[in-house]
Motif scaffolding. Structure first.
Motif, PDB file in Angstrom:
ATOM      1  N   LEU A 294       0.830  -1.213   0.000  1.00 18.06           N
ATOM      2  CA  LEU A 294       0.000   0.000   0.000  1.00 18.06           C
ATOM      3  C   LEU A 294       0.861   1.259   0.000  1.00 18.06           C
ATOM      4  CD1 LEU A 294      -3.142   0.473   0.453  1.00 18.06           C
ATOM      5  CD2 LEU A 294      -2.528   0.955   2.813  1.00 18.06           C
ATOM      6  N   LEU A 295       2.036   1.171   0.621  1.00 21.19           N
ATOM      7  CA  LEU A 295       2.935   2.332   0.690  1.00 21.19           C
ATOM      8  C   LEU A 295       3.887   2.384  -0.513  1.00 21.19           C
ATOM      9  CD1 LEU A 295       3.807   2.319   4.524  1.00 21.19           C
ATOM     10  CD2 LEU A 295       2.119   3.712   3.326  1.00 21.19           C
ATOM     11  N   GLY A 296       3.694   1.467  -1.462  1.00 20.61           N
ATOM     12  CA  GLY A 296       4.480   1.539  -2.690  1.00 20.61           C
ATOM     13  C   GLY A 296       5.622   0.545  -2.764  1.00 20.61           C
ATOM     14  N   GLY A 297       5.699  -0.389  -1.814  1.00 21.51           N
ATOM     15  CA  GLY A 297       6.762  -1.400  -1.836  1.00 21.51           C
ATOM     16  C   GLY A 297       6.272  -2.698  -2.456  1.00 21.51           C
ATOM     17  N   GLY A 298       7.139  -3.718  -2.424  1.00 25.53           N
ATOM     18  CA  GLY A 298       6.759  -5.029  -2.938  1.00 25.53           C
ATOM     19  C   GLY A 298       5.894  -5.759  -1.916  1.00 25.53           C
ATOM     20  N   ALA A 299       5.281  -6.879  -2.361  1.00 21.38           N
ATOM     21  CA  ALA A 299       4.452  -7.669  -1.444  1.00 21.38           C
ATOM     22  C   ALA A 299       5.311  -8.115  -0.255  1.00 21.38           C
ATOM     23  CB  ALA A 299       3.887  -8.871  -2.183  1.00 21.38           C
ATOM     24  N   THR A 300       4.922  -7.739   0.946  1.00 18.73           N
ATOM     25  CA  THR A 300       5.729  -8.023   2.131  1.00 18.73           C
ATOM     26  C   THR A 300       4.824  -8.412   3.298  1.00 18.73           C
ATOM     27  OG1 THR A 300       7.264  -6.278   1.414  1.00 18.73           O
ATOM     28  CG2 THR A 300       7.513  -7.066   3.672  1.00 18.73           C
ATOM     29  N   PRO A 301       4.671  -9.697   3.540  1.00 17.30           N
ATOM     30  CA  PRO A 301       3.859 -10.072   4.703  1.00 17.30           C
ATOM     31  C   PRO A 301       4.527  -9.555   5.974  1.00 17.30           C
ATOM     32  CG  PRO A 301       5.057 -11.978   3.853  1.00 17.30           C
ATOM     33  CD  PRO A 301       5.282 -10.849   2.872  1.00 17.30           C
ATOM     34  N   ALA A 302       3.732  -9.138   6.945  1.00 23.69           N
ATOM     35  CA  ALA A 302       4.330  -8.537   8.138  1.00 23.69           C
ATOM     36  C   ALA A 302       3.376  -8.643   9.314  1.00 23.69           C
ATOM     37  CB  ALA A 302       4.654  -7.065   7.867  1.00 23.69           C
ATOM     38  N   ALA A 303       3.945  -8.520  10.510  1.00 24.11           N
ATOM     39  CA  ALA A 303       3.126  -8.573  11.728  1.00 24.11           C
ATOM     40  C   ALA A 303       3.857  -7.837  12.839  1.00 24.11           C
ATOM     41  CB  ALA A 303       2.879 -10.026  12.140  1.00 24.11           C
ATOM     42  N   GLY A 304       3.105  -7.383  13.827  1.00 26.55           N
ATOM     43  CA  GLY A 304       3.760  -6.666  14.930  1.00 26.55           C
ATOM     44  C   GLY A 304       2.788  -6.331  16.025  1.00 26.55           C
ATOM     45  N   PHE A 305       3.282  -5.596  17.011  1.00 25.76           N
ATOM     46  CA  PHE A 305       2.405  -5.145  18.106  1.00 25.76           C
ATOM     47  C   PHE A 305       3.023  -3.912  18.743  1.00 25.76           C
ATOM     48  CE2 PHE A 305       5.394  -8.117  20.163  1.00 25.76           C
ATOM     49  CZ  PHE A 305       5.863  -7.342  21.215  1.00 25.76           C
ATOM     50  N   ALA A 306       2.231  -3.243  19.577  1.00 24.09           N
ATOM     51  CA  ALA A 306       2.775  -2.132  20.367  1.00 24.09           C
ATOM     52  C   ALA A 306       2.230  -2.208  21.784  1.00 24.09           C
ATOM     53  CB  ALA A 306       2.408  -0.796  19.728  1.00 24.09           C
ATOM     54  N   VAL A 307       3.084  -1.829  22.731  1.00 22.45           N
ATOM     55  CA  VAL A 307       2.739  -1.842  24.157  1.00 22.45           C
ATOM     56  C   VAL A 307       2.588  -0.392  24.610  1.00 22.45           C
ATOM     57  CG1 VAL A 307       3.488  -2.616  26.439  1.00 22.45           C
ATOM     58  CG2 VAL A 307       4.371  -3.747  24.404  1.00 22.45           C
ATOM     59  N   GLY A 308       1.547  -0.090  25.371  1.00 20.84           N
ATOM     60  CA  GLY A 308       1.383   1.247  25.951  1.00 20.84           C
ATOM     61  C   GLY A 308       2.140   1.318  27.274  1.00 20.84           C
ATOM     62  N   LEU A 309       3.235   2.075  27.290  1.00 17.18           N
ATOM     63  CA  LEU A 309       4.105   2.032  28.472  1.00 17.18           C
ATOM     64  C   LEU A 309       3.455   2.629  29.721  1.00 17.18           C
ATOM     65  CD1 LEU A 309       7.672   2.780  27.089  1.00 17.18           C
ATOM     66  CD2 LEU A 309       6.740   0.610  27.889  1.00 17.18           C
ATOM     67  N   GLU A 310       2.642   3.693  29.563  1.00 15.71           N
ATOM     68  CA  GLU A 310       2.004   4.276  30.753  1.00 15.71           C
ATOM     69  C   GLU A 310       1.064   3.254  31.399  1.00 15.71           C
ATOM     70  OE1 GLU A 310       2.405   5.878  27.937  1.00 15.71           O
ATOM     71  OE2 GLU A 310       3.396   7.780  28.432  1.00 15.71           O
ATOM     72  N   ARG A 311       0.375   2.480  30.559  1.00 17.38           N
ATOM     73  CA  ARG A 311      -0.572   1.495  31.108  1.00 17.38           C
ATOM     74  C   ARG A 311       0.177   0.354  31.790  1.00 17.38           C
ATOM     75  NH1 ARG A 311      -5.200   1.501  26.346  1.00 17.38           N
ATOM     76  NH2 ARG A 311      -5.406   3.786  26.352  1.00 17.38           N
ATOM     77  N   ILE A 312       1.334  -0.028  31.240  1.00 15.78           N
ATOM     78  CA  ILE A 312       2.147  -1.066  31.891  1.00 15.78           C
ATOM     79  C   ILE A 312       2.696  -0.526  33.213  1.00 15.78           C
ATOM     80  CG2 ILE A 312       4.295  -2.405  31.728  1.00 15.78           C
ATOM     81  CD1 ILE A 312       2.108  -3.493  29.984  1.00 15.78           C
ATOM     82  N   ALA A 313       3.199   0.716  33.178  1.00 15.81           N
ATOM     83  CA  ALA A 313       3.785   1.297  34.387  1.00 15.81           C
ATOM     84  C   ALA A 313       2.746   1.356  35.502  1.00 15.81           C
ATOM     85  CB  ALA A 313       4.336   2.689  34.093  1.00 15.81           C
ATOM     86  N   ALA A 314       1.479   1.628  35.137  1.00 16.46           N
ATOM     87  CA  ALA A 314       0.433   1.717  36.158  1.00 16.46           C
ATOM     88  C   ALA A 314       0.181   0.347  36.800  1.00 16.46           C
ATOM     89  CB  ALA A 314      -0.852   2.254  35.533  1.00 16.46           C
ATOM     90  N   ALA A 315       0.432  -0.726  36.046  1.00 17.47           N
ATOM     91  CA  ALA A 315       0.206  -2.074  36.586  1.00 17.47           C
ATOM     92  C   ALA A 315       1.430  -2.591  37.342  1.00 17.47           C
ATOM     93  CB  ALA A 315      -0.123  -3.037  35.443  1.00 17.47           C
ATOM     94  N   LEU A 316       2.552  -1.904  37.141  1.00 21.50           N
ATOM     95  CA  LEU A 316       3.829  -2.394  37.644  1.00 21.50           C
ATOM     96  C   LEU A 316       3.973  -2.104  39.131  1.00 21.50           C
ATOM     97  CD1 LEU A 316       6.212  -3.584  36.036  1.00 21.50           C
ATOM     98  CD2 LEU A 316       7.194  -1.309  35.976  1.00 21.50           C
ATOM     99  N   ASP A 317       4.466  -3.090  39.870  1.00 21.83           N
ATOM    100  CA  ASP A 317       4.744  -2.841  41.277  1.00 21.83           C
ATOM    101  C   ASP A 317       6.171  -2.339  41.344  1.00 21.83           C
ATOM    102  OD1 ASP A 317       4.527  -2.716  43.942  1.00 21.83           O
ATOM    103  OD2 ASP A 317       4.683  -4.874  44.290  1.00 21.83           O
ATOM    104  N   TYR A 318       6.330  -1.075  40.965  1.00 18.17           N
ATOM    105  CA  TYR A 318       7.683  -0.535  40.859  1.00 18.17           C
ATOM    106  C   TYR A 318       8.126  -0.062  42.232  1.00 18.17           C
ATOM    107  CZ  TYR A 318      11.602   2.342  39.518  1.00 18.17           C
ATOM    108  OH  TYR A 318      12.857   2.883  39.415  1.00 18.17           O
TER     109      TYR A 318
END
Ligand code: HAM
Length: 423
Positions: A294-318
């Motif tokens: 879609l961005l103009g490159g060749g066919a490239t299967p891909a996968a990923g994720f993202a973590v919300g750090l503020e939400r993790i920090a709130a759960a963390l027993d830091y």
């Protein structure tokens, strides 16, 4: 006069909250690197059209939440609302994924969305994102999911979150399902809320995760995407589920999980805090096999994720235990103050794993008080007498016990007082 305020919805974090976010980032980064991912630094100020193309013009993120503007030269720019599109574009520009090459990349930093602010939802927030380009096998989906599971273990949050998964199938399945869904929603339009009625033509899938009770009742009997999946998608999904079971990663299938970004294909997932009110998704991602093309490159299967750090920090027993120990250098006397810069250089070289604080301000008593305030493990007292003898009085702040040691032996004496955690 009160201090200047940032724009609404941009949080001000305390040093403790900041430390918890940094701690989460550091532990996640270590685990991600252990899976063979390389860090990449991405633009924060981005091309104004990138997200319209990649995330979708009819998504909330692009339609309502982007900080987009024209700069002084009338160039359209925006503050990045997410990282996948920019990571794909950077990988393309750098030739990292040219000709079907594979790349495992990760990034972190601030992201911006002009959402309605509430607890856990900010207009500036931080993510760690992980993207794998050039992988079409279900093994990559399993890799990403097991990576996230180990991240929670590293953070002491093994049982804190629930993994929800779904599959969106291939393009044909989505097209056939979209048509059936739209027909169904149109037939029940009277029972839908205004927002759902408006958006069903642009993006009927998004109606599936509506929070409106009336719309939810309609959606409960909508034709499921599962009925339209082809054999390959079914086999891919079954493989992922089987592998998760073998790896001991518990999951829940959620057929209503559709995600708010248009680039997803195939497997999608979210890690959520069960039962939490409000913003409960801490990590989300999936496959996006069509994005690079879609961005103009060749066919490239891909996968990923993202973590919300503020939400993790709130759960963390830091706890402060995570901090390195502190030694407070006390200079008591004219000559000791004069010698302190040289002495501190020596100490800081000899004990890089300690926090060393000392400024020589005030008398002995005032400096010891500050050592207490900093929760120092030890005060290193140098008076003019000690200086003349080349010695230091090491005072254990917990019990007040003191001993005189040669300047060169201070690091060893402190080690005995407070051994490093892995010794
Ligand atoms: P996303 O679901 O939009 O996905 O965001 C991922 C995570 O970022 C969320 O689960 C949440 O923890 C956090 N997050 C999002 N918005 C906010 C906010 N306003 N305040 C605080 N935290 C927030 C993506 O961004 C995709 N790029 C993920 C991805 C990577 N998919 C494939 N690769």
């Amino acid at each position: 006069m009160s201090a200047p305020q940032p724009p609404r919805g941009i949080p001000t974090w305390t040093p403790e909250q900041s430390a918890a976010v940094s701690c989460a980032r550091a532990r996640i980064a270590r685990r991600v690197a252990s899976f063979g991912y390389d860090e990449i630094r991405l633009p924060v100020l981005e091309n104004g059209d990138l997200f319209e193309r990649a995330v979708g013009a009819a998504t909330d993120i692009v339609e309502k939440e982007m900080y987009a503007f024209t700069d002084r030269n009338d160039a359209r720019v925006c503050l990045r609302p997410e990282g996948t599109a920019g990571c794909a574009a950077s990988a393309m520009r750098l030739g990292l994924i040219a000709g079907g090459r594979r790349a495992r990349l990760w990034y972190s930093g601030p992201f911006f969305r002009r959402e309605r602010p509430q607890k856990g939802r900010y207009r500036q927030f931080h993510q760690v994102g992980v993207e794998a380009f050039g992988f079409d096998g279900a093994g990559m989906d399993v890799e990403l999911l097991t990576l996230t599971a180990l991240m929670w273990e590293d953070l002491g949050l093994r049982d804190a979150f629930e993994l929800q998964i779904n599959t969106l199938g291939d393009a044909d399945a989505r097209r056939a399902h979209r048509k059936a869904l739209l027909d169904y929603l149109q037939a029940h339009a009277d029972a839908l809320d205004d927002n759902a009625r408006k958006r069903m033509h642009d993006n009927p899938l998004r109606v599936l995760d509506s929070k409106d009770p009336g719309t939810r009742r309609v959606v409960a009997s909508a034709p499921p995407l599962a009925d339209y999946l082809d054999e390959t998608s079914r086999a891919h999904y079954a493989f992922v589920k089987g592998q998760l079971e073998r790896a001991g990663v518990a999951y829940v299938e959620n057929p209503r999980l559709v995600r708010g970004l248009d680039y997803y294909t195939g497997l999608v997932f979210e890690w959520v805090t069960p039962g939490a009110a409000g913003q409960n998704t801490v990590c989300a991602g999936g496959r996006y096999d069509g994005l690079v093309e879609l961005l103009g490159g060749g066919a490239t299967p891909a996968a990923g994720f993202a973590v919300g750090l503020e939400r993790i920090a709130a759960a963390l027993d830091y706890a402060t235990d995570d901090k390195p120990p502190t030694a407070y250098a006390v200079a008591a006397g004219e000559a000791a103050v004069q010698a302190q810069a040289e002495w501190l250089m020596h100490l800081r070289r000899a004990m890089p794993e300690w926090v060393v604080i000392g400024d020589g301000d005030g008398g002995l008593k005032a400096q010891l008080k500050r050592a207490d305030k900093h929760a120092a493990a030890a005060a290193l007292i140098v008076g003019d007498d000690e200086l003349a003898r080349g010695e230091v009085t090491v005072r254990c702040m917990a019990d007040g016990a003191q001993q005189s040691v040669a300047q060169d032996a201070v690091a060893a004496a402190l080690k005995r007082l407070r051994p490093a955690p892995d010794e």
